[in-house]
Design an enzyme around this catalytic site. Structure first.
Site, PDB file in Angstrom:
ATOM      1  N   ALA A 185       0.827  -1.223   0.000  1.00 37.94           N
ATOM      2  CA  ALA A 185       0.000   0.000   0.000  1.00 37.94           C
ATOM      3  C   ALA A 185       0.855   1.264   0.000  1.00 37.94           C
ATOM      4  O   ALA A 185       0.403   2.330  -0.416  1.00 37.94           O
ATOM      5  CB  ALA A 185      -0.919   0.002   1.215  1.00 37.94           C
ATOM      6  N   VAL A 237     -19.093  -9.769  -3.935  1.00 34.15           N
ATOM      7  CA  VAL A 237     -19.409 -10.774  -4.964  1.00 34.15           C
ATOM      8  C   VAL A 237     -18.347 -11.865  -4.950  1.00 34.15           C
ATOM      9  O   VAL A 237     -17.161 -11.593  -5.161  1.00 34.15           O
ATOM     10  CB  VAL A 237     -19.482 -10.144  -6.379  1.00 34.15           C
ATOM     11  CG1 VAL A 237     -19.869 -11.194  -7.408  1.00 34.15           C
ATOM     12  CG2 VAL A 237     -20.466  -8.982  -6.405  1.00 34.15           C
ATOM     13  N   GLY A 257     -18.938 -20.318   8.255  1.00 38.11           N
ATOM     14  CA  GLY A 257     -19.100 -18.867   8.068  1.00 38.11           C
ATOM     15  C   GLY A 257     -19.670 -18.539   6.705  1.00 38.11           C
ATOM     16  O   GLY A 257     -19.468 -17.449   6.180  1.00 38.11           O
ATOM     17  N   ASP A 312     -29.488 -14.145  -2.107  1.00 39.23           N
ATOM     18  CA  ASP A 312     -28.079 -13.751  -1.988  1.00 39.23           C
ATOM     19  C   ASP A 312     -27.396 -13.773  -3.367  1.00 39.23           C
ATOM     20  O   ASP A 312     -26.682 -12.834  -3.732  1.00 39.23           O
ATOM     21  CB  ASP A 312     -27.371 -14.701  -1.003  1.00 39.23           C
ATOM     22  CG  ASP A 312     -25.890 -14.427  -0.913  1.00 39.23           C
ATOM     23  OD1 ASP A 312     -25.525 -13.412  -0.295  1.00 39.23           O
ATOM     24  OD2 ASP A 312     -25.099 -15.204  -1.477  1.00 39.23           O
ATOM     25  N   LYS A 367     -25.723 -10.603  -5.726  1.00 36.85           N
ATOM     26  CA  LYS A 367     -24.385 -10.604  -6.340  1.00 36.85           C
ATOM     27  C   LYS A 367     -24.483 -10.470  -7.861  1.00 36.85           C
ATOM     28  O   LYS A 367     -23.683  -9.763  -8.483  1.00 36.85           O
ATOM     29  CB  LYS A 367     -23.657 -11.895  -5.950  1.00 36.85           C
ATOM     30  CG  LYS A 367     -23.376 -11.975  -4.452  1.00 36.85           C
ATOM     31  CD  LYS A 367     -22.997 -13.389  -4.046  1.00 36.85           C
ATOM     32  CE  LYS A 367     -22.713 -13.479  -2.557  1.00 36.85           C
ATOM     33  NZ  LYS A 367     -22.627 -14.875  -2.101  1.00 36.85           N
TER      34      LYS A 367
HETATM   35  N1  HSE Z   1     -24.148 -16.850   2.148  1.00 37.32           N
HETATM   36  C1  HSE Z   1     -23.160 -16.580   1.165  1.00 37.32           C
HETATM   37  C2  HSE Z   1     -22.763 -17.876   0.477  1.00 37.32           C
HETATM   38  C3  HSE Z   1     -21.997 -15.915   1.815  1.00 37.32           C
HETATM   39  O1  HSE Z   1     -23.154 -18.960   0.952  1.00 37.32           O
HETATM   40  O2  HSE Z   1     -22.097 -17.828  -0.526  1.00 37.32           O
HETATM   41  C4  HSE Z   1     -21.098 -15.152   0.901  1.00 37.32           C
HETATM   42  O3  HSE Z   1     -21.710 -14.039   0.334  1.00 37.32           O
END
Ligand code: HSE
Length: 455
Positions: free
Chosen positions: A34, A133, A205, A219, A223
């Protein structure tokens, strides 16, 4: 080196925690890139686990993110709270205060990006959203900068890891079964309980706070809205993006698709046609020989076809703490490098100059042309096939392949599978209605769209 850049971090959950850890762990390497040290000097979070955030005790953590965006010492704020509100209000306030913003919030950008980018342009600040995305895959950078020479023809991606994980589990279960023709156990993803698969995606996660966003395609539609906008230089139009999830996919379709040489993937597809831009998210049969058909589990992949470069493929972790942090921090580095540039010389938010955005219409789904996989339960007697093919023929639908399976013991109806050539969706809808009305057809016709993705 110049003075350190002061950054405020809103949200210390999965991605916020990952961003804090990666920034600390790779601080020296990142500063070398950076040209300045990047210091998180303040964070805001209601709930976090200090055990997971070594060093968090050295910075101030506020309860109130609105106080953070008022801090005059911060040059950049990172929004990792997620959701529409109060993320929108926080980001607009940060912009109003002359701060650059980095966010992973695809829902926010898909729905409020036009307003946010206009505010940022007025103030001469940047709003960066690479992590929104396909998580760790630098797809925004690739399309917005790497492919800047091209007219993008289409893009198609597996852009929801949770959905891909569920479909992969269904296929694995099918492959592990002696008979693939059985129906899906309600509430099950393959051999495993649906809740169990979802819990694993949550532990990694991946899953959204509201898992219907993953399963029902919302979702992925967020994107795709962003991807389509930067591919074609159109405003963000989430409300015109056709959205269909994976909740109606049955295990027998996964099995039958496999026998026919296809895989079912949940794709976001955007394509420029003579009549407008396609923006659609739905389960899709794709030939199993395509690389993207073999992207399994929680991984993401995006295929982008440019007129000069041809097809290009981007693969990687689409979510998770550290992969998403990778994209968030890359954006922070970009912003830091651009701090002293004139706003007009920065990469435009939607890839094209704001006064050069196009008003090409988004095609209604009825007008989209694709091929189809159809499955129906047909009575096993003479003349039935003729009646079905007459309906398809009258609608101008040409059959590419057909399979009839053995009836189950004592059953009067047999599964009939048809692959069609490309047809306009409205003609297919009308034909399906007529087929469903036939007395020799039991129940509904299952329809899954098909794409070759070969150019
Ligand atoms: N819930 C989303 C997925 C997380 O399963 O791809 C990432 O945006």
């Amino acid at each position: 080196m110049l003075n350190p850049v002061k950054v405020g971090l809103m949200g210390l959950g999965t991605v916020g925690g990952g961003t804090f850890r990666v920034l600390n762990k790779n601080a020296r390497e990142i500063a070398r890139r950076a040209g300045r040290e990047i210091q998180i000097t303040q964070a805001a979070a209601r709930d976090y686990d200090p055990e997971q955030l070594p060093g968090i005790d050295r910075i101030e953590v506020l309860d109130d993110a609105f106080a953070l965006v008022e801090n005059p010492e911060l040059d950049i704020v990172i929004e990792l709270i997620g959701g529409y509100s109060p993320a929108r209000e926080l980001v607009l306030r940060a912009i109003e205060n002359g701060k650059h913003v980095v966010t992973a919030n695809k829902a926010l950008i898909a729905l409020h990006g036009n307003e946010i980018f206009a505010a940022a342009q007025d103030k001469g600040v940047t709003v960066a959203f690479e992590a929104g995305v396909a998580g760790g895959i630098p797809i925004i950078k690739a399309v917005r900068e790497g492919l800047a020479a091209n007219q993008i023809e289409w893009a198609a991606g597996i852009i929801n890891g949770t959905g891909n994980f569920i479909l992969t589990e269904m296929r694995d279960a099918v492959q592990g079964c002696a008979s693939a023709a059985g129906g899906r156990t309600p509430g099950a993803a393959g051999g495993r309980d649906f809740e169990d698969v979802l819990a694993e995606a949550q532990a990694l996660g991946y899953a959204e706070a509201d898992p219907t966003f993953d399963v029902e395609g919302i979702d992925a539609a967020h994107k795709l809205t962003i991807l389509g906008a930067i591919a074609f230089g159109i405003p963000l139009q989430f409300d015109k993006t056709y959205t269909e999830g994976i909740s109606r996919i049955e295990q027998q379709d996964v099995a039958l698709a496999g026998k026919l040489g296809y895989r079912i993937k949940h794709l976001g597809i955007t394509r420029k046609t003579d009549r407008g831009i396609e923006m659609r998210v739905h389960p899709t049969l794709i030939p199993e020989r395509r690389l993207i058909a073999n992207v399994d589990g929680v991984m993401n992949a995006v295929l982008v076809k440019g007129d000069a470069v041809g097809p290009t493929l981007y693969y990687g972790a689409g979510a998770g703490a550290e992969p998403t942090a990778s994209a968030v921090i890359a954006d922070v580095v970009d912003v830091v490098r651009a701090l002293t540039t004139d706003p007009e010389n920065r990469v435009p938010h939607l890839a094209f100059q704001p006064d050069e955005l196009s008003d090409l219409p988004i095609l209604p789904m009825d007008e989209v042309v694709t091929a189809y996989y159809l499955r129906m339960q047909a009575e096993d007697k003479p003349g039935v096939l003729a009646r079905i093919s007459t309906i398809l023929g009258d609608a101008g639908i040409s059959i590419e392949a057909m399979e009839q399976h053995e009836p189950a013991e004592g059953a009067t109806h047999v599964p009939l599978i048809m692959l069609t050539h490309s047809v306009r969706e409205k003609h297919m809808n009308a034909a399906i209605e007529k087929i469903q009305a036939l007395d020799c057809i039991n129940g509904r016709v299952t329809r899954i769209r098909m794409e070759q993705l070969d150019g």
